[in-house]
Enzyme design. Structure first.
Site, PDB file in Angstrom:
ATOM      1  CG  ASP A  81      33.169  40.194  35.579  1.00 28.80           C
ATOM      2  OD1 ASP A  81      34.207  39.716  34.818  1.00 28.80           O
ATOM      3  OD2 ASP A  81      32.618  41.438  35.314  1.00 28.80           O
ATOM      4  CB  ILE A  82      34.189  44.229  38.779  1.00 28.78           C
ATOM      5  CG1 ILE A  82      35.121  44.044  39.986  1.00 28.78           C
ATOM      6  CG2 ILE A  82      33.737  45.887  39.344  1.00 28.78           C
ATOM      7  CD1 ILE A  82      36.603  44.660  40.060  1.00 28.78           C
TER       8      ILE A  82
ATOM      9  CG  ASN B 252      38.649  50.738  33.333  1.00 25.65           C
ATOM     10  OD1 ASN B 252      39.401  50.969  34.426  1.00 25.65           O
ATOM     11  ND2 ASN B 252      39.104  49.457  33.006  1.00 25.65           N
TER      12      ASN B 252
ATOM     13  CG  ASP C 220      45.127  49.948  37.464  1.00 27.68           C
ATOM     14  OD1 ASP C 220      46.214  50.568  37.178  1.00 27.68           O
ATOM     15  OD2 ASP C 220      44.446  49.102  36.968  1.00 27.68           O
TER      16      ASP C 220
ATOM     17  CB  THR D  12      39.368  34.126  51.677  1.00 27.47           C
ATOM     18  OG1 THR D  12      40.569  35.166  51.763  1.00 27.47           O
ATOM     19  CG2 THR D  12      38.771  34.512  50.372  1.00 27.47           C
TER      20      THR D  12
ATOM     21  CD  GLU E 293      37.792  29.502  52.399  1.00 30.08           C
ATOM     22  OE1 GLU E 293      37.702  30.845  52.263  1.00 30.08           O
ATOM     23  OE2 GLU E 293      36.854  28.582  52.459  1.00 30.08           O
TER      24      GLU E 293
ATOM     25  CD  GLU F 155      36.226  43.306  33.688  1.00 30.19           C
ATOM     26  OE1 GLU F 155      35.420  43.150  32.938  1.00 30.19           O
ATOM     27  OE2 GLU F 155      37.538  43.006  33.443  1.00 30.19           O
TER      28      GLU F 155
END
Length: 691
Positions: A529-530, A537, A546, A560, A564, A572
């Site tokens: 999670d950011i 925002n 975005d 990855t 995966e 987010e």
């Protein structure tokens, strides 16, 4: 005689037999010319009367309705005789909207049926387009959004053939509003610009009013995009025009939009001035609902200025007026603001009670978006009181609502895509059936013609055969296109439209396929999670948010492996389904994730946006517990709680759940909602990778 000569003789004979008497034809042309002139004069008169009706609706709605009915009473009753029905369509459309907004559905359906009849018999593209636009407005009003957007695309396709500037303006304005509601801002601005182009070719009593409304709608789009300065410039241009042309009746709505934009710019002094002007205008025009809105907005701006006495005076005055009007909505909203103000002034008990009572009113409507916004004000109140336990509880509740809103939004997008595709498919099938019906009618005509001229019948049958071949080829091409659309839809249904990553449905499909195996492969789940995404925002705008999501998607994708799965889990959040099994490899991946995300800022429009990320990790199956007892969704909930602990413990870190230290039955109650308790009681082994 040769076959060619036979054909020439037959065609010539047929032409002679069909040639009308020249004198009769000449008289018919004269009569038709006089009818056209008479029709044009009638249309001009009706158009002017309809312009007057629109102006009257702003001053006296009841008298305006009577005027509209008198206009309709003078229109032709026989639709087949109405050769140029554009004025008829316009009048019926206005009557349709009057019934639509006054909640009279049976009258709406009757008028729609009449308009559909006109659409079937008229050859006027302007009339057909206006009827389609009216049908589109009804679909939008009735929340039939998927069908509305399908029809909107069809309507946009025929706009190039529309010549009437008023019709072209109105349809483009309608499409702009629909696409703005669907957050397709680029399309919305495109249609608004086309509406302005059409409007610039007119110069009548409605031009200024339409231009004002249109530019306000464009400003609203820029407001949605957080482009406050562009929105303000547009609204200030409109303001100058309204002053120049003395259109005072349009000022209150303009002041409302302008005040909101100025507050968004944090130009509170200007916002107060504009809202006061709007309040005075709304009172003068007896627009009581607008009066309450201006008063409530003033209270909010005064609070931002910390001018608490002024805020208290205006809000209490607004509450008195709202109570007198029995306006429950505004009573609760104003009470909530008064409660928040009392908390800031030190009367915590009374203020929180008012806020909670108003909050209970909004809970009854079960609007998660409204509740999430109100919880933000509760958080500010508890922060001002330094009640940190309540603050943490409120923020946790707010975070939960945001996740639910994001999940619901993602599911809605998927449902809408599927629904719109199904509607498109149905439309294509109807078109094919119509083509087949038309072909059958053509064959029937050919059969009737065969009874009189055999050679011409053979010729026409040859043409019909060619048409059938062409139609067959078209159907084949259509089927091929349908297959391509199906493939694209299948791809889109598994992908996030912003980042191009896999979405929740892709995860569900993968897990469903995995469970079909008698011995599903072990894997691991890393939920990310950011950090402080809402601040990104708020500070830089949603477009910057975005850009951050797109940039981080590329960075994570580079880490990855091919086998995966990298998923945009919602909002987010990202989810990586990891196939690496060695703990050393997993720790290395987590360290790389933290470093790659935080190493470089995201650059957007010249701004360097620092970004970090937090996460929670767990294996599947977890600690050898059979998946029928502890499935992937429950395992992911534990990873989510581990992520939440990473947030609470400073962010920019990943908590890795290693294994159980006690029997699963003992730990299961904690694994449902209290991971921290399980850690403190030494039920779970955990380690942390720091960024």
């Amino acid at each position: 005689m040769s076959l060619t000569k036979c054909l020439v003789v037959l065609v010539f004979t047929l032409a002679i037999s069909l040639l009308p008497n020249w004198a009769v034809a000449q008289e018919h042309v004269v009569n038709e010319t006089q009818q056209v002139k008479s029709q044009a004069m009638r249309d001009a008169s009706v158009e002017q009367a309809l312009d007057d009706y629109l102006t009257l609706t702003l001053v006296d709605p009841e008298q305006a309705n009577l005027k509209l009915q008198s206009i309709i009473d003078r229109l032709p009753k026989n639709l087949a005789e109405d050769n140029t029905p554009e004025s008829t369509v316009r009048a019926l459309t206005y009557q349709l909207f009057a019934h639509l907004y006054q909640a009279n559905p049976s009258a709406v359906d009757d008028i729609l049926a009449t308009l559909a009849e006109i659409k079937n018999i008229t050859k006027s593209v302007n009339a057909i387009a206006e009827i389609m636009a009216a049908e589109l407005e009804v679909l939008s009003f009735r929340n039939q959004s998927n069908q509305a957007y399908i029809n909107a695309e069809i309507l946009a396709g025929i706009l190039t053939d529309v010549e009437n500037p008023r019709v072209k303006y109105w349809i483009n304005a309608l499409l702009g509003r629909l696409f703005r509601q669907d957050t397709q801002y680029e399309k919305a601005l495109k249609h608004y610009e086309q509406a302005l182009d059409a409007l610039n070719t007119t110069n009548d009593s409605r031009t200024l009013v339409r231009s004002t409304s249109l530019r306000q709608q464009i400003a609203i789009v820029h407001t949605d995009l957080k482009d406050w300065q562009r929105a303000r410039s547009l609204l200030e241009e409109v303001y100058q025009d309204l002053l120049r042309y003395k259109q005072d009746q349009l000022l209150p709505d303009l002041f409302l939009s302008l005040g909101f934009v100025m507050a968004g710019q944090k130009d509170y002094t200007a916002a107060v001035e504009v809202n006061l002007k709007g309040l005075a205008r709304a009172r003068a025009q007896k627009q009581q609902s607008l009066v309450l809105t201006f008063m409530n907005n003033l209270g909010s701006v005064y609070i931002e200025q910390q001018n608490y006495p002024a805020a208290k005076n205006i809000l209490e005055e607004a509450l008195t007026e709202a109570l007198a009007l029995k306006d429950t909505e505004n009573v609760n909203l104003i009470n909530f603001n008064i409660g928040y103000l009392e908390v800031l002034l030190g009367d915590a008990e009374s203020g929180l009670t008012k806020m909670q009572n108003a909050f209970a009113f909004y809970q009854q409507r079960d609007s998660k978006t409204e509740l999430e916004d109100l919880l933000g004000w509760f958080a500010k109140a508890y922060k001002s009181l330094k009640d940190y336990p309540k603050l943490a509880e409120t923020l946790e509740w707010q975070m939960q609502l945001r996740e639910e809103i994001a999940a619901a939004s993602s599911e809605k997008i998927t449902r809408d895509l599927l629904s719109r595709y199904e509607l498109k498919s149905q439309t294509q099938q109807i078109t094919i059936l119509q083509q087949q019906n038309e072909l059958q009618e053509e064959l029937l005509k050919n059969k009737q013609l065969q009874q009189t001229i055999t050679l011409l019948f053979i010729f026409i049958m040859g043409l019909a055969a060619l048409l059938l071949v062409n139609l067959y080829r078209k159907v084949q091409r259509s089927n091929l296109r349908l297959k391509e659309v199906n493939k694209q839809l299948e791809y889109q249904s598994l992908r996030d439209p912003l980042t191009g990553l896999f979405n929740r449905r892709a995860m569900q499909d993968k897990m469903a396929q995995r469970h079909k195996s008698s011995q599903p492969e072990a894997c691991a789940l890393l939920l990310l999670d950011i950090d402080f995404f809402k601040q990104i925002n708020d500070n830089y705008g949603h477009a910057a948010g975005d850009a951050v999501l797109i940039d981080l998607s590329r960075r994570l994708l580079a880490l990855t492996d091919e086998n995966e799965l990298l998923i945009r889990w919602g909002g987010e959040e990202f989810l990586i389904v990891i196939q690496r099994l060695e703990q050393e490899e997993i720790d290395q991946l987590c360290q790389q994730v933290l470093q790659v995300v935080s190493a470089l800022p995201v650059v957007y429009e010249g701004n360097e946006i620092p970004v970090t990320i937090s996460g929670g990790f767990i294996r599947l199956p977890f600690s050898q517990v059979p998946e029928h007892q502890f499935n992937w969704e429950r395992v992911l909930q534990v990873a989510d709680m581990a992520l939440y602990l990473s947030k609470l413990n400073g962010r920019n870190q990943i908590n890795l759940i290693d294994e159980l230290q006690v029997p699963f039955a003992d730990a299961e109650p904690h694994l449902q909602s209290d991971l921290n308790g399980a850690i403190q009681e030494d039920m779970i082994k955990l380690h942390t990778i720091h960024g």
